[in-house]
Design a protein around this motif. Sequence first.
Motif, PDB file in Angstrom:
ATOM      1  N   VAL A 351     -31.598  90.545  47.034  1.00 43.03           N
ATOM      2  CA  VAL A 351     -32.556  91.340  46.770  1.00 43.03           C
ATOM      3  C   VAL A 351     -33.700  91.219  47.566  1.00 43.03           C
ATOM      4  CG1 VAL A 351     -33.718  90.006  45.225  1.00 43.03           C
ATOM      5  CG2 VAL A 351     -34.107  92.207  44.891  1.00 43.03           C
ATOM      6  N   ILE A 352     -34.441  92.381  48.413  1.00 38.20           N
ATOM      7  CA  ILE A 352     -35.571  92.353  49.324  1.00 38.20           C
ATOM      8  C   ILE A 352     -37.037  92.613  48.497  1.00 38.20           C
ATOM      9  CG2 ILE A 352     -34.057  92.806  51.165  1.00 38.20           C
ATOM     10  CD1 ILE A 352     -35.326  95.725  51.259  1.00 38.20           C
ATOM     11  N   ALA A 353     -37.843  92.086  48.907  1.00 44.38           N
ATOM     12  CA  ALA A 353     -39.273  92.270  48.533  1.00 44.38           C
ATOM     13  C   ALA A 353     -40.203  92.106  49.557  1.00 44.38           C
ATOM     14  CB  ALA A 353     -39.394  91.186  47.367  1.00 44.38           C
ATOM     15  N   ALA A 354     -41.244  92.736  49.480  1.00 45.93           N
ATOM     16  CA  ALA A 354     -42.413  92.573  50.603  1.00 45.93           C
ATOM     17  C   ALA A 354     -43.489  91.732  50.141  1.00 45.93           C
ATOM     18  CB  ALA A 354     -42.776  94.188  50.680  1.00 45.93           C
ATOM     19  N   ILE A 381     -33.062  85.983  46.987  1.00 45.08           N
ATOM     20  CA  ILE A 381     -34.336  86.789  47.355  1.00 45.08           C
ATOM     21  C   ILE A 381     -34.663  86.552  48.805  1.00 45.08           C
ATOM     22  CG2 ILE A 381     -36.722  86.973  46.706  1.00 45.08           C
ATOM     23  CD1 ILE A 381     -35.929  85.645  44.041  1.00 45.08           C
ATOM     24  N   LYS A 382     -35.071  87.726  49.540  1.00 47.33           N
ATOM     25  CA  LYS A 382     -35.145  87.722  50.763  1.00 47.33           C
ATOM     26  C   LYS A 382     -36.584  88.488  51.027  1.00 47.33           C
ATOM     27  CE  LYS A 382     -33.596  89.063  55.278  1.00 47.33           C
ATOM     28  NZ  LYS A 382     -32.472  89.616  56.191  1.00 47.33           N
ATOM     29  N   LEU A 383     -37.552  87.573  51.394  1.00 48.06           N
ATOM     30  CA  LEU A 383     -38.976  88.187  51.449  1.00 48.06           C
ATOM     31  C   LEU A 383     -39.319  88.452  52.939  1.00 48.06           C
ATOM     32  CD1 LEU A 383     -40.984  85.659  49.300  1.00 48.06           C
ATOM     33  CD2 LEU A 383     -40.401  87.689  48.612  1.00 48.06           C
ATOM     34  N   MET A 384     -39.697  89.686  52.906  1.00 48.74           N
ATOM     35  CA  MET A 384     -40.149  90.398  54.448  1.00 48.74           C
ATOM     36  C   MET A 384     -41.597  90.947  54.412  1.00 48.74           C
ATOM     37  SD  MET A 384     -36.813  93.022  54.642  1.00 48.74           S
ATOM     38  CE  MET A 384     -35.029  92.532  54.630  1.00 48.74           C
ATOM     39  N   ASP A 397     -31.226  99.785  53.800  1.00 49.73           N
ATOM     40  CA  ASP A 397     -30.151  98.621  54.219  1.00 49.73           C
ATOM     41  C   ASP A 397     -30.579  97.625  53.405  1.00 49.73           C
ATOM     42  OD1 ASP A 397     -28.529  96.703  55.643  1.00 49.73           O
ATOM     43  OD2 ASP A 397     -30.116  96.601  57.317  1.00 49.73           O
ATOM     44  N   PHE A 398     -30.055  97.647  52.121  1.00 54.35           N
ATOM     45  CA  PHE A 398     -30.302  96.420  50.945  1.00 54.35           C
ATOM     46  C   PHE A 398     -29.240  96.785  49.954  1.00 54.35           C
ATOM     47  CE2 PHE A 398     -33.082 100.240  50.101  1.00 54.35           C
ATOM     48  CZ  PHE A 398     -32.642 100.425  48.943  1.00 54.35           C
ATOM     49  N   ASP A 399     -28.927  95.348  49.337  1.00 56.40           N
ATOM     50  CA  ASP A 399     -28.200  95.547  47.966  1.00 56.40           C
ATOM     51  C   ASP A 399     -29.018  96.049  46.647  1.00 56.40           C
ATOM     52  OD1 ASP A 399     -26.017  94.496  49.256  1.00 56.40           O
ATOM     53  OD2 ASP A 399     -26.508  92.495  48.984  1.00 56.40           O
TER      54      ASP A 399
END
Length: 505
Positions: A351-354, A381-384, A397-399
């Motif tokens: 899961v991506i999050a800003a 968790i992938k923080l960007m 481009d994310f699950d």
Amino acid sequence: MKPGMTRRLLACAAVVAGLVGASVAPAAAATLKMAWAQDATGLDPHKQTAFSSIRLLELVYEPLVRLNGDLKVVPALATEWTFAPDARTLTFKLDPKAKFHNGQPVTAADVKASFTRILDQATGAVARANYASIASIDTPDDHTVVFNLSQPDVPLLTAMGSVNAAILPASEIAAGKIGTAAVGSGPFKLESWEPNAREVLKANADWAGGKVGVDGIDIKVLPDENAILAALRAKQVDFALLNDPLVATLVPKVAGLTLNRKPVLSYHVLQLNPSRKPMTELAVRQAISCAIDRKDVLDTALLGEGEITGPLTMPQYRSDPKTLFCYSRDLAKARKLMADAGYANGFSATVIAATGEPPTAAAEAQVIQSQLKEIGIKLDIKLMELNVYVDTWLKGDFDMAVALNGGRADPYSMYNRYWTKAGNLQKVANYIDDTLDDLMQKGRVETDPAKRKDIFSAFDKHLAEVSPWIWLYTGYAYTAQQQNVQGFVPTPDGSLFGLSAVSLK
């Protein structure tokens, strides 16, 4: 208590420790000193999606119309407008006093060039789908614009009230300068922009909307909202935009500060990618919906500062969440759905999050991670950084993605770009079915308010049931101000356009 939440509470506690003391009235100033935590990601109003960009650009650019605090359409660059009886043409009369910041008058040719640019797929305009009914544009004189429509389009006028439909100089479009400079017609001129540091705005003395109440706005970008609160306390900042409820709820504890707290149409959501296995399976998406305890996420990440919602967030169309699919957590049902889909042992996903927009994104992701673990879903968790997140999000481009998305006054203009077959953000949604597309098209042409409400009620329920996204809740827009700041009125769309009416006493 989750680790991220603990760190935020400790940081806030440190600020609280210094909040007691006598209030000193700030000195009068011609320039409004302002702070926010997240900077704009770009200057092209037709292509920006980030809230931080919209909040800056809506002070610089203008659409034909705008929405007021009651979500009613009011004049902006256009002084009047008329739908033909058959709703096949929409005619605008432009304000003859309107000028761009370069001194050029705003003309019908600029309107035509702006919408031609929006409708050009090569532009990548984020709201293009809202205007797809525009078949041609006539400009019988410099101050008259006629939009000829391919079909009746009831929500078109409301959709034009967005800065994503800003009118740009035709000369700047032809020169390819959009996004490299900011030549608008709004109440403020962008004098300088130091990305992630500072923006300087100067009042537009020629603004057709009237006299601006301050000479300018000096905006500092302070990524830590606790630092913003400290700057407010020290009288270094007159006005601030806040996003973190943990910080915002501390403002009333500071003598001399006022917190403006307004329910907004924007919504927090867990976006699934139904084009990626196993989210391709309806039962898996529904299992995720059943496993999410929305109230727990709201209470943990936002201190309960919000309201659980379905897809539609505007008061006129909003459903009672209790009537929507699996809005009461049901782990037994979630586990059965997972088993029925062949995933009794779960699966792994990212899961991506800003970072920074919203500031609660990491905490939301952590709570969701914990909840989905109970049905065997292991989330990484992938923080960007925000600009990286936005680019990744626009590519689909994310699950899964933790997101804060903007709301609109009308359901069609809010969602057609995602949930119609021709929607220009279909690659973000990655899901469509005939029912969603059909309901959206019916709602687009229906003029009877009661029938439109029935259509979008069915749309709301169907979208929640097929669960391509898991809607969580709406929150609040927060701004804080010193006692010398007068005239700011918050609105349900979270707009800062009201700063054009602010004065310093």
